[in-house]
Design an enzyme around this catalytic site. Sequence first.
Site, PDB file in Angstrom:
ATOM      1  N   GLY A 110      25.806  -1.801  -7.917  1.00 34.13           N
ATOM      2  CA  GLY A 110      24.940  -1.279  -6.508  1.00 34.13           C
ATOM      3  C   GLY A 110      25.395  -0.040  -5.812  1.00 34.13           C
TER       4      GLY A 110
ATOM      5  N   CYS B 257      39.003   4.718  26.036  1.00 35.98           N
ATOM      6  CA  CYS B 257      39.172   4.281  24.681  1.00 35.98           C
ATOM      7  C   CYS B 257      40.229   2.946  25.412  1.00 35.98           C
ATOM      8  CB  CYS B 257      40.350   4.921  24.396  1.00 35.98           C
ATOM      9  SG  CYS B 257      42.020   4.186  22.949  1.00 35.98           S
TER      10      CYS B 257
ATOM     11  N   HIS C  23      35.812   3.101   2.874  1.00 36.83           N
ATOM     12  CA  HIS C  23      35.465   4.346   3.336  1.00 36.83           C
ATOM     13  C   HIS C  23      35.236   3.578   4.977  1.00 36.83           C
ATOM     14  CE1 HIS C  23      32.958   5.511   0.081  1.00 36.83           C
ATOM     15  NE2 HIS C  23      34.391   6.349  -0.421  1.00 36.83           N
TER      16      HIS C  23
ATOM     17  N   CYS D 227      44.863   8.175  20.518  1.00 37.76           N
ATOM     18  CA  CYS D 227      46.549   7.694  20.288  1.00 37.76           C
ATOM     19  C   CYS D 227      46.094   6.223  18.888  1.00 37.76           C
ATOM     20  CB  CYS D 227      46.690   5.916  21.724  1.00 37.76           C
ATOM     21  SG  CYS D 227      44.471   4.953  21.353  1.00 37.76           S
TER      22      CYS D 227
HETATM   23  N1  APR Z   1      19.888  -3.551  -6.086  1.00 35.25           N
HETATM   24  C1  APR Z   1      20.845  -3.357  -6.841  1.00 35.25           C
HETATM   25  N2  APR Z   1      21.074  -1.565  -6.607  1.00 35.25           N
HETATM   26  C2  APR Z   1      20.352  -0.771  -6.192  1.00 35.25           C
HETATM   27  C3  APR Z   1      19.791  -1.472  -5.227  1.00 35.25           C
HETATM   28  C4  APR Z   1      19.266  -3.095  -5.105  1.00 35.25           C
HETATM   29  N3  APR Z   1      17.320  -3.411  -4.216  1.00 35.25           N
HETATM   30  N4  APR Z   1      18.649  -0.497  -4.169  1.00 35.25           N
HETATM   31  C5  APR Z   1      19.553   0.551  -4.815  1.00 35.25           C
HETATM   32  N5  APR Z   1      20.401   0.269  -5.658  1.00 35.25           N
HETATM   33  C6  APR Z   1      21.527   1.058  -6.434  1.00 35.25           C
HETATM   34  C7  APR Z   1      20.715   2.763  -6.582  1.00 35.25           C
HETATM   35  O1  APR Z   1      20.249   2.498  -8.408  1.00 35.25           O
HETATM   36  C8  APR Z   1      21.815   3.263  -6.704  1.00 35.25           C
HETATM   37  O2  APR Z   1      22.651   3.584  -8.112  1.00 35.25           O
HETATM   38  O3  APR Z   1      22.231   1.281  -5.615  1.00 35.25           O
HETATM   39  C9  APR Z   1      23.427   3.136  -5.705  1.00 35.25           C
HETATM   40  C10 APR Z   1      23.320   3.422  -4.439  1.00 35.25           C
HETATM   41  O4  APR Z   1      23.326   4.612  -4.966  1.00 35.25           O
HETATM   42  P1  APR Z   1      24.036   5.462  -3.777  1.00 35.25           P
HETATM   43  O5  APR Z   1      23.146   5.560  -2.399  1.00 35.25           O
HETATM   44  O6  APR Z   1      24.523   6.926  -4.060  1.00 35.25           O
HETATM   45  O7  APR Z   1      24.890   4.449  -2.468  1.00 35.25           O
HETATM   46  P2  APR Z   1      26.431   4.587  -3.104  1.00 35.25           P
HETATM   47  O8  APR Z   1      26.798   4.667  -4.864  1.00 35.25           O
HETATM   48  O9  APR Z   1      27.135   3.380  -2.349  1.00 35.25           O
HETATM   49  O10 APR Z   1      27.357   5.584  -1.901  1.00 35.25           O
HETATM   50  C11 APR Z   1      28.084   5.727  -2.169  1.00 35.25           C
HETATM   51  O11 APR Z   1      29.022   7.850  -0.771  1.00 35.25           O
HETATM   52  O12 APR Z   1      27.689   9.144   0.694  1.00 35.25           O
HETATM   53  C12 APR Z   1      28.686   7.957   0.833  1.00 35.25           C
HETATM   54  O13 APR Z   1      29.972   6.980   1.835  1.00 35.25           O
HETATM   55  C13 APR Z   1      29.098   7.182   1.147  1.00 35.25           C
HETATM   56  O14 APR Z   1      29.559   4.643   0.697  1.00 35.25           O
HETATM   57  C14 APR Z   1      28.963   5.754   0.145  1.00 35.25           C
HETATM   58  C15 APR Z   1      29.344   6.230  -1.105  1.00 35.25           C
END
Ligand code: APR
Length: 237
Positions: A175, A135, A108, A119
């Site tokens: 995560g 730029c 991402h 450019c």
């Molecule tokens: N340890 C482990 N897991 C955790 C912790 C922690 N301390 N805190 C939160 N989480 C988990 C939550 O339970 C959740 O399932 O991390 C996850 C975060 O989920 P999202 O907020 O949806 O983030 P992510 O999955 O990375 O989102 C994916 O969505 O908006 C786009 O580009 C953005 O890269 C991102 C993508």
Amino acid sequence: MTVFVLTGAGISAESGLGTFRDPGGLWHRFDPTRLATPEAFAREPEEVHAFYNLRRQGVREASPNAAHAALARLEAGLAARGDRLFLCTQNVDDLHERAGARAVTHMHGELMRARCTACGESRAWAEDLSVDTACPACARRGGMRPDVVWFGEMPFHLEAIAAVLDASDLFVAIGTSGSVYPAAGFVARARGAGIPTHEINLAPSDTAGLFDAATYGPATRAVPDFVAGLLGGFSGS
Ligand code: APR
């Protein structure tokens, strides 16, 4: 052997960087359609710059945590045995690199890089951006943007990611809520290829049912334990 690890915002949560969909998360506080799309940038570039400047400042002030450090150890430990960690992150922070990881695939993009829409030049960038930023390559103003993938844009490196995933020996997701594709589809792809899968998360993700195994708890505890098991297991082999 190749271990494919996919990380999401949860691995950086204990470094103080908010996640997106947890209570109080970024997309509960800000409207992504007004801040994280090419249309938003065309319509209100200064508002988009302000949002990402704030996030960039948060990353500068954050430190890698024990989970980032454990994955850097896993990368080094596997390499020492002629094996490989393929670390693919959805995160745009640089905490994996600052924890010592040497090869990180940012599907991402990276908040600490800026790209010129005129450019195409992409450069490491730790400072604020604005419509007046020139730029460094073509000197045009008004076109510098955070080098991150917005909603409606294609993630980076997808062909390379798929090729490595299909040839991996273990797929681990850490995560991530499993709610955004194509990353959310990686576990199904791994299962289809007969690759063992493991989820490490604070709570079961949207794709929890597709994983062969799971460890639930804070990443700063679960990831070091998991890495010790992986490296310990290998050293015994
Ligand atoms: N340890 C482990 N897991 C955790 C912790 C922690 N301390 N805190 C939160 N989480 C988990 C939550 O339970 C959740 O399932 O991390 C996850 C975060 O989920 P999202 O907020 O949806 O983030 P992510 O999955 O990375 O989102 C994916 O969505 O908006 C786009 O580009 C953005 O890269 C991102 C993508």
